[in-house]
Design a protein around this motif. Structure first.
Motif, short mmCIF file in Angstrom:
data_model
loop_
_atom_site.label_atom_id
_atom_site.label_comp_id
_atom_site.label_asym_id
_atom_site.label_seq_id
_atom_site.Cartn_x
_atom_site.Cartn_y
_atom_site.Cartn_z
N ALA A 11 0.91 -1.28 -0.14
CA ALA A 11 -0.13 -0.01 0.02
C ALA A 11 0.66 1.25 -0.22
N GLU A 12 1.95 1.07 0.40
CA GLU A 12 3.09 2.43 0.29
C GLU A 12 3.95 2.36 -0.93
N VAL A 13 4.07 1.09 -1.49
CA VAL A 13 5.01 0.90 -2.61
C VAL A 13 4.07 1.49 -3.84
N HIS A 56 9.05 15.63 -4.52
CA HIS A 56 8.52 14.33 -4.47
C HIS A 56 9.46 13.30 -5.06
N ILE A 57 9.98 13.89 -6.29
CA ILE A 57 11.14 12.96 -6.95
C ILE A 57 12.41 12.82 -6.10
N GLY A 58 12.67 13.82 -5.19
CA GLY A 58 13.92 13.68 -4.48
C GLY A 58 13.67 12.75 -3.02
N GLY A 104 -4.15 15.69 -6.78
CA GLY A 104 -3.26 15.45 -5.71
C GLY A 104 -3.91 15.52 -4.26
N THR A 105 -5.10 16.03 -4.11
CA THR A 105 -5.87 16.07 -2.88
C THR A 105 -6.60 14.55 -2.66
N VAL A 106 -7.00 14.08 -3.62
CA VAL A 106 -7.65 12.85 -3.95
C VAL A 106 -6.66 11.63 -3.74
N ALA A 107 -5.47 11.73 -4.38
CA ALA A 107 -4.69 10.76 -4.52
C ALA A 107 -3.71 10.61 -3.13
N TYR A 108 -3.42 11.65 -2.73
CA TYR A 108 -2.66 11.60 -1.32
C TYR A 108 -3.64 11.57 -0.11
N SER A 109 -4.54 11.87 0.03
CA SER A 109 -5.62 11.30 0.93
C SER A 109 -5.59 9.85 0.95
N LEU A 110 -5.81 9.12 -0.24
CA LEU A 110 -5.83 7.69 -0.11
C LEU A 110 -4.53 7.30 0.26
N ALA A 111 -3.31 7.72 -0.50
CA ALA A 111 -2.36 7.04 0.03
C ALA A 111 -1.85 7.18 1.63
N LEU A 112 -2.24 8.36 1.95
CA LEU A 112 -2.20 8.78 3.59
C LEU A 112 -2.89 7.69 4.52
N ALA A 113 -4.24 7.41 3.89
CA ALA A 113 -5.12 6.58 4.81
C ALA A 113 -4.67 5.23 4.53
N THR A 114 -3.81 4.60 3.49
CA THR A 114 -3.25 3.38 3.37
C THR A 114 -1.88 2.93 3.94
N SER A 115 -1.15 4.01 4.39
CA SER A 115 0.26 4.10 4.69
C SER A 115 0.34 3.81 6.10
N THR A 116 1.30 3.12 6.67
CA THR A 116 1.63 3.08 8.18
C THR A 116 2.95 3.21 8.64
N ASP A 119 7.59 7.79 8.35
CA ASP A 119 8.26 8.69 7.63
C ASP A 119 7.27 8.81 6.18
N ILE A 120 6.49 7.77 5.74
CA ILE A 120 5.57 7.86 4.44
C ILE A 120 4.57 8.57 4.68
N ARG A 121 3.95 8.31 5.97
CA ARG A 121 2.75 9.22 6.18
C ARG A 121 2.87 10.58 6.40
N GLU A 122 4.26 10.97 6.88
CA GLU A 122 4.54 12.06 7.02
C GLU A 122 4.61 12.83 5.55
N PHE A 123 5.35 12.19 4.99
CA PHE A 123 5.62 12.44 3.17
C PHE A 123 4.00 12.84 2.57
N PHE A 124 3.24 11.72 2.73
CA PHE A 124 1.91 12.11 2.09
C PHE A 124 1.04 13.14 2.97
N ASN A 125 1.12 13.34 4.21
CA ASN A 125 0.42 14.17 4.86
C ASN A 125 1.01 15.75 4.17
N HIS A 126 2.18 16.02 4.12
CA HIS A 126 2.90 17.01 3.73
C HIS A 126 2.26 17.25 2.36
N ASN A 127 2.22 16.27 1.41
CA ASN A 127 1.97 16.42 0.03
C ASN A 127 0.24 16.86 -0.04
N LEU A 128 -0.33 16.30 0.63
CA LEU A 128 -1.89 16.48 0.74
C LEU A 128 -2.24 18.03 0.96
#
Length: 332
Positions: A11-13, A56-58, A104-116, A119-128
């Motif tokens: 779900a993070e990959v 994001h790429i970095g 982005g708001t749609v995709a990152y909401s889902l990514a945040l909800a499915t990440s555990t 650091d990944i949650r922090e990344f997607f939360n920032h992107n959201l």
């Protein structure tokens, strides 16, 4: 064990891998837009969006450097010619970036909800948050410049309960007027198809291979048909339909993008459209609307299949990471 040592889940990959493809594509498109935009304020917001893709790429390349993921090849500077003449107007660029904010708001909401992992949650939360900021900035700019196409206004009405099953009708007999939710989806899908049609006009003028050129022409015609369907549904209730962007494409025929980027971009818009139609179907109680969305989604699905086959034939489709094929490991 530290949070960075916990292996990435599927779900993070998934959003990291697919997001890298999207970010590398958007990075090239935005670099070209920033080079050809005329309005200073538009250039500024394009550079802000460009900076987000670079961030994001970095982050994702850092994950790859630590051996946590293998990223796709994606797109590079070789896929973009920033010196190509201006193909799209500033208005198209602004609406394009606004759609990036919406997506982005749609995709990152889902990514945040499915990440555990932390650091990944922090990344997607920032992107959201930054996607929402991008959406807000572009909306404000379009409003300030008098260019924003608002959804239809509705007069306030008293609260009322549905009292007959005919409220669901639409296929036969009397049809009730569209409700606010249905109007919203028709409005959003008209605008997204109008923007997609304009992009396809530009892509068809500049694609080099016959197959890709014909595919973008087909996409243009599908978008045009869907615009007509949605606009007519609004007009049937004496509601205004959003305008279109055909006049915002220049006559340039010099390619700013490679055919690979054009084809991938077309399929990305197609996937977004299928998702939009699914959401609209579930939110539209009137049966004729649900039937229309299902019919149009099936048409887009067939188109997407043909596009995937074309990508495979060109050797451009990258395989997303998946489960190990265990049976293939068993000695014969």
């Amino acid at each position: 064990m530290s949070k960075r040592q916990v292996p990435l889940t599927a779900a993070e990959v998934a959003p990291i891998w697919t997001g890298f493809l999207g970010d590398s594509m958007a990075n090239g498109v935005l670099r070209y837009f920033a080079a050809t935009a005329e309005d200073r304020e538009v250039k500024h917001i394009l550079k802000y969006a460009l900076g987000l893709t670079e961030d994001h790429i970095g982050f994702k390349k850092d994950l790859e450097a630590r051996g946590e993921i293998v990223l796709p090849l994606g797109f590079s500077e070789a896929d973009v010619n920033v010196r190509a003449p201006r193909l799209f107007s500033d208005l198209i660029m602004l609406y394009y970036v606004r759609q990036m904010g919406i997506g982005g708001t749609v995709a990152y909401s889902l990514a945040l909800a499915t990440s555990t992992r932390g650091d990944i949650r922090e990344f997607f939360n920032h992107n959201l948050k930054t996607a929402a900021e991008l959406l807000d900035r572009t909306t404000t700019m379009l409003l300030d410049k008098g260019l924003f196409m608002r959804a239809p206004h509705l007069a306030p009405a008293p609260a009322e309960k549905v009292r007959k099953e005919g409220w669901l009708n639409g296929l036969f007999g009397d049809r009730r007027p569209l409700n606010a939710v249905e109007i919203t989806h028709l409005y959003l899908n008209t605008i997204s198809n109008a923007l997609g049609k304009a992009l396809m006009i530009g892509f068809s003028q500049t694609a080099k291979s016959k197959e890709v050129r014909e595919f973008t022409i087909r996409a243009r015609d599908i978008a045009s048909k869907h615009i007509d369907v949605f606009s007519q549904l609004l007009k049937d209730d004496q509601l205004p339909a959003p305008g279109t962007f055909e006049a915002e494409v220049t006559a340039s025929t010099e390619a700013p993008f490679t055919d690979k980027l054009i084809l991938f971009h077309t399929l990305t818009l197609t996937a977004i459209g299928i998702g939009n139609y699914g959401s609209a179907t579930s939110a539209s109680p009137r049966r004729d609307l649900a039937a229309a969305y299902l019919r149009l989604a099936a048409e887009v699905g067939t188109f997407a299949d043909d596009g995937a086959e074309l990508m495979i034939g060109k050797g451009w489709l990258e395989k997303i990471p998946g489960a190990i094929e265990r049976d293939a490991l068993i000695p014969s």
